[in-house]
Enzyme design. Sequence first.
Site, PDB file in Angstrom:
ATOM      1  CE  LYS B  75      46.769  29.583  32.841  1.00  0.00           C
ATOM      2  NZ  LYS B  75      45.629  30.533  32.725  1.00  0.00           N
ATOM      3  CB  SER B 150      46.482  33.289  35.346  1.00  0.00           C
ATOM      4  OG  SER B 150      45.626  32.662  34.403  1.00  0.00           O
ATOM      5  CB  SER B 174      43.951  34.471  32.470  1.00  0.00           C
ATOM      6  OG  SER B 174      43.877  34.868  33.822  1.00  0.00           O
TER       7      SER B 174
END
Lengths: 95, 485, 491
Positions: B75, B150, B174
Site C-alpha cells: 500500500k 482505503s 480499511s
Amino acid sequence: MTDVPIDIAHVAKLARIALTHDESAAFTAQFAKLFGYIEELQALDVTHVSATAQVIPIMNVMRDDIIRDCLDRAAALANAPDTSGPYFKVPRILE
Amino acid sequence: MLTGHEIRDRIARRETSALEITKRSIDAVAASEPELRAYLTLTPEYALARAAEIDARLARGEDCGPLAGVPVAIKDLFCTQGVRTTSGSKILANFVPPYSATVVAKLESAGAVMIGKTNMDEFAMGSSCENSGFHPTRNPWDLSRVPGGSSGGSASTVGARGVPIAVGTDTGGSIREPASFCNIVGVKPTYGRVSRYGMIAFASSLDQAGPMTADVRDAAIVLEAIAGLDPMDSTSADVPVPHYEDALRDDLRGVKVGIVREFESSISGDAAMSSLYKEAYAALVRLGAELVEVSLPHAKYGLATYYLIAPAECSSNLARYDGARYGVRVSDGGDVYQMFERTRAAGFGPEVKRRIILGTYALCSGYYDAYYVRAQKVRTLMKQDFDTAFSACDVIACPAVSCPPFELGAKSDPVAMYLMDYFTIPMSLAGIAAMSVPAGYVDGLPVGLQIAAPAFEEGRMLGVAHAYEQSTRFAWARAPKVGAA
Amino acid sequence: MKTSPDVATTETAKHDYEPVIGLEVHVELKTKSKMFCSCRNEFGAEPNTAVCPTCLGMPGSLPVINRVAVEYLCKAGFALGCDVAPYSKFDRKNYFYPDMPKNYQISQYDMPLTTGGGVTLSSGKRIRLNRIHLEEDTGKNLHAGGAMAGSDYTLIDYNRAGVPLMEIVSEPDISSSDEAEDYLAELKAVLSYIGVSDVKMHEGSLRCDANVSIRPRGANELGTKTEVKNMNSFRSVGRAIKHEIARQAERLAAGDRIVQETRGWDEVKGTTYSMRSKEEAHDYRYFPEPDLVPLALDADVLARWRSELPELPDARRKRFAQQYGLSEYDAQVLTAERSDADFYEATAAACDDPKQAANWLMGDVRRALQSAGFTALAQSPMTAAQLGELIRLVKSGAITGKAGKEVCDILVAKGGDPNAIVAERGLGAVTDSTEIAAMVDQAITANQKSVDAYKGGKANAFDFIVGQVMKVSRGKANVEIVRALIKERLG
Ligand SMILES: [Mg+2]
Ligand SMILES: [Zn+2]
C-alpha cells in the site's frame, strides 16, 4: 439534521487550508448530518468513565541516549520544493 | 498466480524460481492494470533484480526467509526508500522517502519481492478507493464496482491474483472492508502488534498494518513476518510473536463463537446479506463450534466516536504537509502562511479537507471536552463491551460489511460512505484483532465474514478463519472479470 | 539616545503600582542525542546536517523518548525542590510555524513531569515554581535580507528541531526586574551545577519570556498581563521588564487599558513593541500524543537520580561561609559556577589559606582574566595547584605582593609553574639586609628634603622614602626590612 455550532472559516484558518466558498457550504451541510450521529454521544452518562487515549497498557517506553547516523544533507534536502545552499527555503514570514 | 505458501514450497523444491514467479506476477499485473488501476507505482526493474538476487542466494544454499521469492504489493502509505510514496495524495505526488517502513524492511528480510505500490483512498480516508488523489481502482469481480477502501489497490490486485500477497492498513476497516469486497483474506492485527514506523499516519491511536492475502495460511505467514516489537515505534508491543501457521486448524470443536445481537438486528433488514451470514454461522457450527449470543451495547456509538477521534488525530498528523520540506508546493508570491494555505487547498482532496476541518474543530478549546474527551470515554465503554463479550466466547463472528461492493459513484454522500465501516469500527476502537475471510456471494459479488479475537489472540482468530476457509472454499474462487496468469 | 518612557515615569510606577512578574524559562538539555530521535544534539553544526526523518517531520516517522532527557529534567526538579509526577504524559501543541517540522510541538500540557518547587533569591525571598515540563525545540529561521518584514524569503535550518527543552514556569511571585535577574542567576547556577544544560543565554540554550502585569499597590486582583519575548541576556530581561512596567504604568496613568498581547524586546531601542494582536491568539488544540506512551517512573529510578545530585549552590554557599569564614558576598560569587567553586576549594587546599584563596580569586585573578580577554575562569589554563603555589610564595615573603600580581597575570594567561616564572623573570624578593641597606642609604641621600620634613614631624614623609626604596628595588625589596632600616637610620 442537527445544528452545528461550527465556524468553518475560523477552523479552516487554524488548519491552514484555503477553502473555497463551495467547499465551506458543502462541509456545513455534511457536518450537520454527521453531527446527528455525533450528538448521540451527549446522551451517554460518562461521568465515571475514564478516557482511553491508547488501547494498550504500555508505559515508560524510552530509548538510550545514543547518537545514530543522521541523513546526509543532500538526502535531507532532496524532497524540498525549494532550497538555498544548505537551507530549506520558504516564502517570507510576516509576523 | 499461486498462493504465497505454494510459491514458497515450489521454490524450495526447485520447481520454479523467484525470477520466473516474479516475471509471471509482473505480466499478470500488466495485463490487468489497464482495467483495475490498482497501482500508483510499479517497480518491475527493482523486482526482477531482487528476484535474481534471491535465486542466487538460494542457489548458494542460503535461507532467504519464509517469503523467499514471493511477489508482494505494498500500500502506498508505507515508506519505501528510494521509491515514490504518496499515501494516495497529490500533496505527496513527488515524495521519495529516504527510509523504509519497518513492515517493508521486515517483508524484505523475509524474502518478499515488492512489485509495486498500491492505490488507496487519500491518506487512508475512505471506503471505496474513489478518494485517491490520482485515480480510482476497480473491483476485479465487477469492473463497474469499487474494490473497497482505503486499501483498495492492495485488495484489487490480490483479488485478481496479480500478486498473492499485499499489505494494507486498517484504521476503521480499511483492510477488512476491501478484503470483503474482493474475496480475499484481510487481517487487522491488535493495535501494537505491528510497527507503525514508516507508515504514513492517518489516526495514530487506531492505525494498524496487516496482511491482505489469497488465503488464511498466507495471512499467517505474513503476519508472523511483520509483527513484533520495534524500538522505533513506542506503541509497538513487547509480546512474543507465535508461529501462526501452527495455530491453523481444520475443525472448531470446543470453540465458542460469539454472535453479536446488535449487529444481527441491524442487518436483518437485508434478506440477502442476512441469509449469507446465517449460512456462515451455520458453517461454523458444522465445524463443531458452539454459537453464543453476545452483546456490544455501545457499538451503535462507534461511528460517532470514530468520527471524532480519527479526524482529531488526522488534523494534527496531516499538519506537516505544508509545502516547506517535501511534497508539492503551491505558492504565488505571498507569505509563508499563504503558501501553506494554498498548498493544502490544492494538495488535499475533499475528504481529507473535510476530516481535517472536523478534527480541528473537535479539538478546539471549548469543544474539546464535549467531543474529543467524551469520545475517548465512549471508547473505554466499547473496550469494556468486548472484554465482557470475550468472557463468554473465544472469538466473535459477525458481518464485515453491510453490503457487497457497490458501483463507482454510488455513494456520493460522505456520511453514507462513513456508514460502510459500521461493523469494523468497534474492533478498531477497542484495538483488538479482527479479520475478514471470504464468505460467499450476493448476486455474484463477494462478501466477507468478520472474525474478531481478544488483543494479541491473532493465532486463535486465524485458526478459526482457516477451518472456515477450508470447509467453505470461497477463498479459492477466482474473480471472473480479470484473467489470472 | 533617549528611551521612552523616561526615568520619571519609572519612578511613578514604583510608587503607584506593584509589578507582578512570572518567568517562563526554556532550557536546552545537554543530552548526546535529541529528544525524540537519535540525531546528535550539537550547537553550531553545519546547517541541516543533524537531521533525520523524525526531526524533519517526514511522513511515517515516529518519536521515541530519550531516557536521559527525562532523567535530566527530574534531576533539575529534585534540585529545585519540585515534586516529580507519579504519572506523566506528552501532548501535542498544534500551531503552524515554518521552523516546526510537524506543525505541532510535542510538549506536556496537563500532566507535566514536575510540579511545585521554587528558587530562593539571594535576598532569601522564595519564588515558587508552577511546573517544569519536557518538550522539543524548533528549528531556526534565517530571514534573508536582515529584517523579518523586509525579506523576500526565509531559510530554515532544522538542526535544532527536536533538541530536548525543559520549560520552567514560575508563579507570578517576582516583583521587580532585579528579582527577575536574580531568579535567572540562581536558576542558572543550579542547572549548571547539576550539569544538565550549558545554560548559555547568548547561545540560546537558555531563553526567557516574561509575563508582566502591574496592579495598584495593595490590590488583590491581577492586572492584564503582556508576554515579553526576545531578550538575549539576563540584563536585557531586566531592562525589558523595567521598560514594560513603566510602559504599562504610563498607559494606566493616561487612563488607557493594557492589551493582553505578546511584545518583543528591541535591544537597541530599549523598548518593547507589539508582536501579535489578540485576534490572532492561538488555539493550540492540545491532545495526548498518540505516538508516545505515558511515563510512570519507578520509585527506585527516581531515588537513584536524586542520590546522584551534587551539592547545590545554596548549600555550598552556606558551607563556604561557615567552613572558610567567607563573607556572604564572596561565598555567593565563588559558588555561582560549579567549576569556579571547585577551583576555589582546590586552591584553598593547595595554599592552606581559604581566606587568601578567596581574596586572590575575587581580586587579582578576576582582573587578570579580564585583561587576558577571558569571560570565565574555566577558560584560563591556570590550575588551582599553580594559583595555590603562587599564594604560598607571596605569603612566605618569597615574592612581594607586587611581583605576585605580575606572576598572576602570566599564570592566568598561560599557566605554568609559579617558581619557574619567578626565577625566569627575576621576581624573587630582595631580603638581603646589606643590599637593602645600600638602597636605603641611597634614598636618604637623594631625598634630604623629605628626611628633614620627617624629622620636623611630617609622618607621611616616611612613607615617601619607603616608596623611593621600593621604586629603586623595582618592588622586590622586603618592605618590612626597608621600614626597619629607615627607622634605624633616621632615629
Ligand atoms: Mg514551551
Ligand atoms: Zn533526528
